[in-house]
Scaffold this active site. Structure first.
Site, PDB file in Angstrom:
ATOM      1  N   GLY A  96       2.080   2.841  10.657  1.00  0.00           N
ATOM      2  CA  GLY A  96       3.047   3.925  10.479  1.00  0.00           C
ATOM      3  C   GLY A  96       3.709   4.379  11.770  1.00  0.00           C
ATOM      4  O   GLY A  96       4.387   5.402  11.793  1.00  0.00           O
ATOM      5  N   GLU A 109      -7.211   5.065   6.979  1.00  0.00           N
ATOM      6  CA  GLU A 109      -6.993   6.477   6.618  1.00  0.00           C
ATOM      7  C   GLU A 109      -8.171   7.014   5.800  1.00  0.00           C
ATOM      8  O   GLU A 109      -8.504   8.199   5.885  1.00  0.00           O
ATOM      9  CB  GLU A 109      -5.659   6.625   5.863  1.00  0.00           C
ATOM     10  N   HIS A 124      -9.709   1.413   4.005  1.00  0.00           N
ATOM     11  CA  HIS A 124      -8.490   1.603   4.800  1.00  0.00           C
ATOM     12  C   HIS A 124      -8.763   2.610   5.919  1.00  0.00           C
ATOM     13  O   HIS A 124      -9.540   3.552   5.739  1.00  0.00           O
ATOM     14  CB  HIS A 124      -7.361   2.100   3.891  1.00  0.00           C
ATOM     15  N   GLU A 149      -5.838  -4.288  10.538  1.00  0.00           N
ATOM     16  CA  GLU A 149      -4.819  -3.255  10.709  1.00  0.00           C
ATOM     17  C   GLU A 149      -5.133  -2.434  11.953  1.00  0.00           C
ATOM     18  O   GLU A 149      -5.898  -1.453  11.869  1.00  0.00           O
ATOM     19  CB  GLU A 149      -4.781  -2.338   9.482  1.00  0.00           C
ATOM     20  N   SER A 175       2.950  -1.603  10.446  1.00  0.00           N
ATOM     21  CA  SER A 175       4.389  -1.645  10.691  1.00  0.00           C
ATOM     22  C   SER A 175       5.007  -3.020  10.424  1.00  0.00           C
ATOM     23  O   SER A 175       5.908  -3.464  11.142  1.00  0.00           O
ATOM     24  CB  SER A 175       4.714  -1.166  12.111  1.00  0.00           C
ATOM     25  N   ASN A 206       0.869  -1.176   0.000  1.00  0.00           N
ATOM     26  CA  ASN A 206       0.000   0.000   0.000  1.00  0.00           C
ATOM     27  C   ASN A 206       0.906   1.226   0.000  1.00  0.00           C
ATOM     28  O   ASN A 206       1.463   1.581   1.026  1.00  0.00           O
ATOM     29  CB  ASN A 206      -0.892  -0.037   1.247  1.00  0.00           C
ATOM     30  N   LYS A 261       0.086   4.241  -0.405  1.00  0.00           N
ATOM     31  CA  LYS A 261      -0.571   5.462   0.093  1.00  0.00           C
ATOM     32  C   LYS A 261      -0.335   6.602  -0.906  1.00  0.00           C
ATOM     33  O   LYS A 261      -0.349   6.360  -2.115  1.00  0.00           O
ATOM     34  CB  LYS A 261      -0.076   5.778   1.499  1.00  0.00           C
TER      35      LYS A 261
END
Ligand code: PGA
Length: 250
Positions: free
Chosen positions: A174, A98, A96, A168, A214, A10, A12
């Site tokens: 991150g 985000e 996702h 996730e 991560s 991914n 991003k």
């Protein structure tokens, strides 16, 4: 039947088209002999066409990181399933965290997107995961059940085979903090039992549940060797060809 691992990158909002192609050129030779896993890279939409073309004939597929649920229409800035398929995407990451956090995606919109993706035969990777505050208050289980059951609303057992779920935990994305393999496996078991409750044991046993948050070359093996963990969705560590290749070869 053992579940084939699915390892997805991914990116991003990273990489121009030229940078995306440079990645593909460096990455393909590093994983050319890997047959153990399904490998996917999800570049920014603007690079999807180029990347998909560069991957033709390889053992790596291209995926989208988002998709609108409507077939077409007045949705400025959005991309439809048909458009993604037309440029060579075979997978789509949906919901996702985000997207949920910054772009107001909800369990309901994720569910609509899932229906659309399946109708178009895009292979969906549906993301779920709890906030740190939810984990600390002991509501991880409730959150995961709500997200999984929301995403799977009105999906029939015979539609389930192409679906993958990515667990996730938001506090691990991150941040360099990773769920321990045991923590992740426990969440995966819970997700699988919710899938079984909704779609039956057979669908649940077949469904790939990936871990994301991560994942790095150093921790990939300990996570991916858990029987409940069927792959990885990788952000930061997928931006460099050698580090993503190391994860693929865990
Ligand atoms: P990360 O991101 O690997 O950088 O934590 C994972 C993701 O958000 O999919």
């Amino acid at each position: 039947m053992p579940r084939k691992p699915l390892i997805a990158a991914n990116w991003k909002m990273h990489k121009t088209p030229a940078e995306s192609i440079a990645f593909v050129e460096a990455f393909l030779p590093l994983v050319a002999d890997d047959r153990r896993s399904d490998i996917v890279v999800c570049p920014p939409t603007i690079s999807l066409s180029l990347v998909a073309d560069a991957l033709v004939g390889s053992n790596v597929a291209a995926g989208a990181k988002n998709m609108h649920y409507a077939e077409e229409g007045a949705f400025t800035g959005e991309t439809s399933a048909a458009m993604l398929i037309a440029v060579g995407a075979t997978y789509a990451i949906l919901g996702h965290s985000e997207r949920r956090q910054y772009f107001n995606e909800t369990d309901e919109t994720v569910n609509k997107k899932l229906h659309t993706a399946l109708r178009h035969k895009l292979l969906p990777i549906v993301c779920v995961g709890e906030l740190l505050s939810e984990r600390e208050s002991g509501s991880t289980g409730d959150v995961l059940v709500r997200q999984v059951s929301g995403a799977l609303a009105d999906i029939a057992p015979e539609q389930a085979a192409p679906i993958a779920i990515a667990y996730e935990p938001i506090w691990a994305i991150g941040t360099g903090k990773t769920a321990t393999p045991e923590m992740a496996a426990q969440a995966h078991l819970l997700i699988r039992s919710e899938v079984a409750r909704r779609l039956g044991r057979e669908s649940a046993d077949q469904m790939r549940i990936l871990y994301g948050g991560s994942v790095k070359p150093e921790n990939a093996a300990s996570l991916l060797n858990q029987p409940e963990i069927d792959g990885a969705l990788v952000g930061g560590a997928s931006l460099k060809a050698d580090s993503f290749a190391q994860i693929v070869k865990y």
